[in-house]
Design an enzyme around this catalytic site. Sequence first.
Site, short mmCIF file in Angstrom:
data_model
loop_
_atom_site.label_atom_id
_atom_site.label_comp_id
_atom_site.label_asym_id
_atom_site.label_seq_id
_atom_site.Cartn_x
_atom_site.Cartn_y
_atom_site.Cartn_z
CG ASP A 88 -4.80 -18.46 -7.28
OD1 ASP A 88 -4.90 -17.24 -7.42
OD2 ASP A 88 -4.29 -19.19 -8.15
CG ASP A 495 0.16 19.56 13.94
OD1 ASP A 495 -0.79 20.23 14.41
OD2 ASP A 495 0.16 18.32 13.91
N GLY A 521 1.38 26.27 11.80
CA GLY A 521 0.25 26.96 11.21
C GLY A 521 -1.02 26.17 11.43
CG PHE A 523 -4.97 21.77 8.64
CD1 PHE A 523 -6.31 21.77 8.96
CD2 PHE A 523 -4.16 20.76 9.16
CE1 PHE A 523 -6.85 20.80 9.79
CE2 PHE A 523 -4.69 19.78 9.99
CZ PHE A 523 -6.06 19.81 10.31
NE ARG A 538 -4.55 8.32 14.55
CZ ARG A 538 -5.19 7.56 15.42
NH1 ARG A 538 -5.66 6.39 15.05
NH2 ARG A 538 -5.37 7.95 16.65
C1 LIG Z 1 -13.60 -17.95 -14.21
C2 LIG Z 1 -14.10 -16.86 -13.33
C3 LIG Z 1 -13.27 -16.23 -12.42
N1 LIG Z 1 -13.74 -15.23 -11.64
C4 LIG Z 1 -12.85 -14.51 -10.68
C5 LIG Z 1 -12.72 -15.17 -9.31
C6 LIG Z 1 -11.48 -14.51 -8.76
O1 LIG Z 1 -11.85 -13.31 -8.11
C7 LIG Z 1 -10.67 -14.17 -10.00
C8 LIG Z 1 -9.41 -15.00 -10.10
O2 LIG Z 1 -8.36 -14.32 -9.50
P1 LIG Z 1 -7.70 -14.74 -8.12
O3 LIG Z 1 -6.25 -14.41 -8.23
O4 LIG Z 1 -8.09 -16.12 -7.73
O5 LIG Z 1 -8.41 -13.77 -7.09
P2 LIG Z 1 -8.46 -12.19 -7.04
O6 LIG Z 1 -7.23 -11.59 -7.66
O7 LIG Z 1 -9.78 -11.72 -7.57
O8 LIG Z 1 -8.45 -11.91 -5.49
P3 LIG Z 1 -7.29 -12.31 -4.42
O9 LIG Z 1 -6.04 -12.73 -5.16
O10 LIG Z 1 -7.11 -11.07 -3.60
O11 LIG Z 1 -7.89 -13.44 -3.63
O12 LIG Z 1 -11.50 -14.48 -11.13
C9 LIG Z 1 -15.07 -14.82 -11.72
O13 LIG Z 1 -15.49 -13.91 -11.00
N2 LIG Z 1 -15.92 -15.46 -12.58
C10 LIG Z 1 -15.50 -16.45 -13.40
O14 LIG Z 1 -16.32 -16.99 -14.16
#
Ligand SMILES: Cc1cn([C@H]2C[C@H](O)[C@@H](COP(=O)(O)OP(=O)(O)OP(=O)(O)O)O2)c(=O)[nH]c1=O
Length: 632
Positions: A88, A495, A521, A523, A538
């Site tokens: 994060d 189906d 039927g 599709f 599927r």
């Molecule tokens: C500051 C900064 C952030 N970011 C991006 C990185 C992260 O993908 C995003 C921050 O959000 P996150 O919540 O960390 O990540 P996400 O929502 O993209 O993906 P997930 O939660 O599924 O892991 O910001 C850049 O790409 N460049 C930058 O300079």
Amino acid sequence: MALKPVLGKLGSKRVVLASASPRRQEILCNVGLRFEVVPSWFKETLEKSSFATPYKYAIETAKQKALEVANRMHVKHLRTPDIVIGADTIVTVDEHILEKPVDKQDAYRMLSRLSGKEHSVFTGVAIVHCNSKDNRLETEVTDFYEETKVKFADLSEELLWEYIHSGEPMDKAGGYGIQALGGMLVEYVHGDFLNVVGFPLNHFCKKLVELYYPPPKHTLHHIKHDSIPSVETFENLSDEESDSSSPIQYKDAIKMDRSKPHSSGGVCSPGSSNIIKPNCMVPVENRNRVMENPDKFPSKIVELLDGFRASKALFVASKLKVFNLLKNKGVLQSVDVANTINASVCGTERLLDACAALGLLEKTIQGYSNTDSANTYLASDSEDSLHGYIIHSNDHLWPLFTHLESAVKEGTMQNYRAFGKKSENLFQDSYYQSMEVKQRFMAAMHSIAKLTAKDVVTAFDLSQFRSACDLGGCTGALANELVQKYPNLKVTVFDLPEVIANVSHFQPVGQHTAPVTFTSGDFFKDNLPAADLYILSRILHDWTDEKIHVLLSKISAACKPGCGLLLSEMVLDDEKKNRSTALLQSLNMLVQTEGKERSGSEYQSLLEHHGFTSVKIRLTGSLLDAIFCTKC
Ligand SMILES: Cc1cn([C@H]2C[C@H](O)[C@@H](COP(=O)(O)OP(=O)(O)OP(=O)(O)O)O2)c(=O)[nH]c1=O
């Protein structure tokens, strides 16, 4: 730090990246890590004020993202990964945490706050090691964070809005992407650049070194005992010689002295030659196995070599109804199992032992019993049983797969070679030619649909629709899940008549929602029932692009603007290199149909060709993903 061996430690493991961030995927892909991507469904709503520092918030969010995926994969799909990585990224300025902007105004607020100032970018990372024991998920979490300081130049109003209108800020913490246009706003960066982009690679690799190559412990120097030959520790081992493939028990591990007869003085039992006993503290994966150097021993290849034996052991135990017997009787000795299933004692014992070693059965001094997951998924009378799909795999897919070589050479299905019957009309000739085969096929489709239906129907909000038609919906398992989730939805399953004639005994008992309607039927030939949501689960993977165009144009013609179309398929990654389950399923389609599995962008272009727009793809982490689009 030697990077390759560190990442190599993960080579034989099922690694999952619990993130939808394309930047994180790219950073890890670029260094050759092999992983599956299963985006987390964890909502980033932790109460920020309850964390003493911003990085603790980022770490906790990363941890929750990873744990959500680990649990989902374990509970719903019996596909416990070895390692789940969550991350994060947040931006902090003037003691405020900035995440992704919710709209342009929000992006404006964030960027004007950052203008002319230094701020911090924190990425919290969680590495979750998973282990499935007695159907329970055990996790070991390692976490860390990285901070990078970034200084923005003074940003004029005009520049700010121009940047916001580029669209770049919207999916990025702090509302900017340093790796693209946002780089033009930056005066300096102190620290790891990749940390800003979303993943602190350097710190991650250092963490892996700590986990997989911990510093030698003084207490483990040389374990000596009068009657025990000296045992080397990991100290001074080069990377190549290290035996660790699991970090969790590594610190207590001992290494075999190959030059001397092995003994343990109460740790490993005497006379055990070079077999390591479970009570020796060795890496989990090496237990009960001749001690080998994992970097030299081709464990992945050996696992693949063994794969067909393990599958067949599961198939035969299912076919002989071993799991049903043990579910009813509790614990039985092998001789009692053999007598009941009418099989040899020596053969049954080996089968039961293999199943126990594969984690399907428990073996104790009292005898053999089912694990929880065998009771839930393998006994044929269980609510969530996969028995139908297992028997289909044994009786139908196995013979087809024995002709995989011909299928690859010829590029066509192998129904004639496997069953002596040409499949001019795939479903009529292959699956519905006899009552027995038809019921087996329907049971297989029913068990897979039941396993995946919840993920598919909850992947998107479908509450605006009033009527739905599941084309090729077979026993109605998905339709029944839909009416559970959306009680106001009227669902018709459409189906072939052969299928509809046999659906009654698959219907749920005691369901309190409106019943699903069944209409027969074809599709491809008949008019489709009217609906404002069509579903193809599927189905498309059975057919060539040409046939898909025929079907989609019929659906498109039946749709009013605003009508929805929900697909569920295994979606391949665009490069077709990461999702082995889906790629193997594509081989499965080669041996038995005209179709194949497709990537998200392939589905998107097929759909857009017929006027379906806003195509959204949700990777569920289950055996089926979901794609949703609307008729414009
Ligand atoms: C500051 C900064 C952030 N970011 C991006 C990185 C992260 O993908 C995003 C921050 O959000 P996150 O919540 O960390 O990540 P996400 O929502 O993209 O993906 P997930 O939660 O599924 O892991 O910001 C850049 O790409 N460049 C930058 O300079």
